[in-house]
Design an enzyme around this catalytic site. Sequence first.
Site, PDB file in Angstrom:
ATOM      1  N   TYR A 158      -8.414  -1.250   1.974  1.00 21.45           N
ATOM      2  CA  TYR A 158      -9.524  -1.088   2.931  1.00 21.45           C
ATOM      3  C   TYR A 158      -9.236  -0.047   4.018  1.00 21.45           C
ATOM      4  O   TYR A 158      -9.812  -0.112   5.095  1.00 21.45           O
ATOM      5  CB  TYR A 158      -9.888  -2.433   3.583  1.00 21.45           C
ATOM      6  CG  TYR A 158     -10.302  -3.489   2.586  1.00 21.45           C
ATOM      7  CD1 TYR A 158     -11.556  -3.440   1.982  1.00 21.45           C
ATOM      8  CD2 TYR A 158      -9.436  -4.513   2.230  1.00 21.45           C
ATOM      9  CE1 TYR A 158     -11.941  -4.399   1.056  1.00 21.45           C
ATOM     10  CE2 TYR A 158      -9.801  -5.484   1.296  1.00 21.45           C
ATOM     11  CZ  TYR A 158     -11.061  -5.415   0.714  1.00 21.45           C
ATOM     12  OH  TYR A 158     -11.437  -6.369  -0.209  1.00 21.45           O
ATOM     13  N   HIS A 159      -8.381   0.909   3.719  1.00 25.50           N
ATOM     14  CA  HIS A 159      -8.037   1.938   4.710  1.00 25.50           C
ATOM     15  C   HIS A 159      -8.543   3.309   4.290  1.00 25.50           C
ATOM     16  O   HIS A 159      -7.880   4.330   4.512  1.00 25.50           O
ATOM     17  CB  HIS A 159      -6.515   1.971   4.921  1.00 25.50           C
ATOM     18  CG  HIS A 159      -5.964   0.710   5.519  1.00 25.50           C
ATOM     19  ND1 HIS A 159      -4.608   0.448   5.613  1.00 25.50           N
ATOM     20  CD2 HIS A 159      -6.595  -0.375   6.064  1.00 25.50           C
ATOM     21  CE1 HIS A 159      -4.430  -0.733   6.179  1.00 25.50           C
ATOM     22  NE2 HIS A 159      -5.621  -1.256   6.452  1.00 25.50           N
ATOM     23  N   TYR A 160      -9.718   3.364   3.693  1.00 21.49           N
ATOM     24  CA  TYR A 160     -10.273   4.636   3.232  1.00 21.49           C
ATOM     25  C   TYR A 160     -10.647   5.530   4.420  1.00 21.49           C
ATOM     26  O   TYR A 160     -10.977   5.052   5.505  1.00 21.49           O
ATOM     27  CB  TYR A 160     -11.486   4.403   2.318  1.00 21.49           C
ATOM     28  CG  TYR A 160     -12.507   3.430   2.846  1.00 21.49           C
ATOM     29  CD1 TYR A 160     -13.544   3.841   3.667  1.00 21.49           C
ATOM     30  CD2 TYR A 160     -12.441   2.070   2.502  1.00 21.49           C
ATOM     31  CE1 TYR A 160     -14.492   2.953   4.143  1.00 21.49           C
ATOM     32  CE2 TYR A 160     -13.384   1.165   2.977  1.00 21.49           C
ATOM     33  CZ  TYR A 160     -14.405   1.612   3.795  1.00 21.49           C
ATOM     34  OH  TYR A 160     -15.329   0.732   4.286  1.00 21.49           O
TER      35      TYR A 160
ATOM     36  N   LYS B 240       0.840  -1.200   0.000  1.00 19.40           N
ATOM     37  CA  LYS B 240       0.000   0.000   0.000  1.00 19.40           C
ATOM     38  C   LYS B 240       0.871   1.244   0.000  1.00 19.40           C
ATOM     39  O   LYS B 240       1.927   1.297   0.634  1.00 19.40           O
ATOM     40  CB  LYS B 240      -0.947  -0.018   1.194  1.00 19.40           C
ATOM     41  CG  LYS B 240      -0.782   1.073   2.210  1.00 19.40           C
ATOM     42  CD  LYS B 240      -1.836   1.068   3.292  1.00 19.40           C
ATOM     43  CE  LYS B 240      -1.432   2.027   4.410  1.00 19.40           C
ATOM     44  NZ  LYS B 240      -2.389   2.106   5.504  1.00 19.40           N
TER      45      LYS B 240
END
Length: 534
Positions: A470-472, A386
Site C-alpha cells: 500500500y505504498h504506491y 517489502k
Amino acid sequence: MKFPDTFHSHELLIAFSFFLLTLPLFSSSLPEGKGKEVPYYMTSDVKEVAGKSFDYIVVGGGTAGCPLAATLSDNFSVLLVERGGSPFGNPLVTDKRFFGFSLLQTDEYTSVAQSFISTDGVQNHRGRVLGGSSAINGGFYSRAREDFVKKAGWDEELVKKAYEWVESKVVFPPELTPWQSVVEFGLLEAGILPYNGYSLEHIEGTKIGGTAFDQCGKRHTSADLLEAGNPKNLVVLLNATVNNIIFSNNGKANESRAHGIRFIKSDGSSNHMHEAYLNKPGNSSTWGDVILSAGALGSPQLLLLSGIGPHDHLKDLNIPTIVDLQEVGEGMQDNPCIAKLVDTMPQKRLPEPPEVVGIADNFKFIIQAGVLPISFNASRMPIAAKLAFPISRGKLELDSTDPRQNPSIKFNYLAKEKDLDGCVKMVQLLNKVTKSQSVSSFLGIKPQEKFMSNSDELRKLCKNNVRTFYHYHGGCIVGSVVDKDYRVYGVKGLRVIDGSTFQESPGTNPMATVMMLGRYQGVKLVEERREICS
C-alpha cells in the site's frame, strides 16, 4: 501466549453489531463532525461553496492535504475539497479494534476505502474519507532517512520542525502487544540488528516505531491536523469530487493560469457541475494556487482530466490539451510485498496494526507483522516484507472521464530482473523471521528446520504471490511533471503536493513524510507570499 478466543469474539461482535445498528456499513458519508465538534466550517452541501472564491484551493483532504490546508489557513482563506466524508464518529476509522475492517467491503461511491485492481492483477485500496489513507492504514509512523531529505533538496531544519509539528499532534509511542513483542524477538533472531528500541528515525536494525493510535486505542488521522489551522479562514467541503481544473488565459500567448475548479457530488446522485474560484488580487504575482493533494492515483488523474498530459492519450478521450506534458502518469511504482501467514488457520483474535519493524540489507528490506481481519469474526497473522527500492515502474492512464472512477494503473511488479533477485533475497530473510524460535513458540508449533531455499522456487514464489504494501507513489514526479517548488510545468497557479511527486517511498512507511510534506510546503508557500508582498 494466546488470547482467549471467546473473549475476543464476544467483545468484537457486540461492538460491531452496535455499530451496524447506528451507521450505514462502511459509509464515509457521515454527518459532518459527528462524534466530534470541529472548530472550522465543514459541509457536504456543494451549493454552500459553489461560486465562492478563496486564496487557495486544496484538492484532496488526505495525508498531505490536511496539514497543508491547516498551515495555509493561518494567513489565507482556504477551501479544502474532499471526495469522501468525515472520519469523526466512525468506529471503522477511529477504533483500533476495527483496524482493517474498512478494507473488507467497499462500494462504488461512499465507502471509506475505495478498492482497485491494477492491470497486474493485484488488489489494492485508496482512502476516500477526510484524512485519506491515514484513516485506513496501519498507522505506523517513521520518518524518511537523511539521504531522502538531502536528495529532495529540502531545508533540513525546516523538515525537522515540520516532522515535530506533526508528531506533537497525532503520533504516540505504542504499548506493544504480546504478538508485537514476539515479532520483535523474531526479527532479532533473524539477525536484523542492532536493536534500536523506540525511534522515529529510519535506521537499520529492529525498532519500535510511532503510531497514530493513542493509549485508548483511538486513531488520529491527518484530519486531526486541521484543528491547528485558523478556523475563520478554513472551509472543508466533504463528499465532493473535483472533475477538473478551470484555466484562463493571461493574455500572453500559450500561457494558462489555474483560476478555479469544477466539482460534482461524490455519491453518484447528480452530475451537475459546480465551480469555486481563486481570489484575484490586483497584483497577479500574489495570486494563490490550486493545489492537488489527491494522492498517487488522484493527482495524475486530475491533471489528465484537466487537459495536462500526453496529447495523444487526451485526444483519445476527447479532452482538450492545455499542456502536452508527456510524463503525467509515468513512473508509477508500488513496492512489491511478500506476506507469509504464520498461523495455521483463521482465529478470532482482535485486529492488530504493526508496531515494530525490521530494516535490513542497507535499507532494502522492510519487515512488519500484524493481525488482519478476513471477515467480521476471523483474522489471520501475516508477517510481510517489502522491497524498498524497486526499479520496475509502470503507468497510469484514464479509463473514463468520470473522476469518481479509478484510473487504469499498471505497476509492473518485479518486471526487472534486479527486483526479482531482490525479492528472492528478501524472502530468504522473511523465512528466518517466520520460522524463528520466538514466533514458533508463541504459536505452539515446532520450528521448521528446512524451508524453500532453491532460487528458482523462490523466484516463482515471488512472481506468483506478489502483493501490495500500500505504498504506491509516482505519476507527478518532481523534475518531470512538477518543479522543485511543486509547480506544474507549463501553467501558472497549479501545484501538486503529495506522494505522487515521489520517486521512491520514504522510510518504512510514507505516512510520516507525506504529512510532513504538507506542513513543510505550507510553510514555504506562506514565506514565499510574504517575500513577494514585502
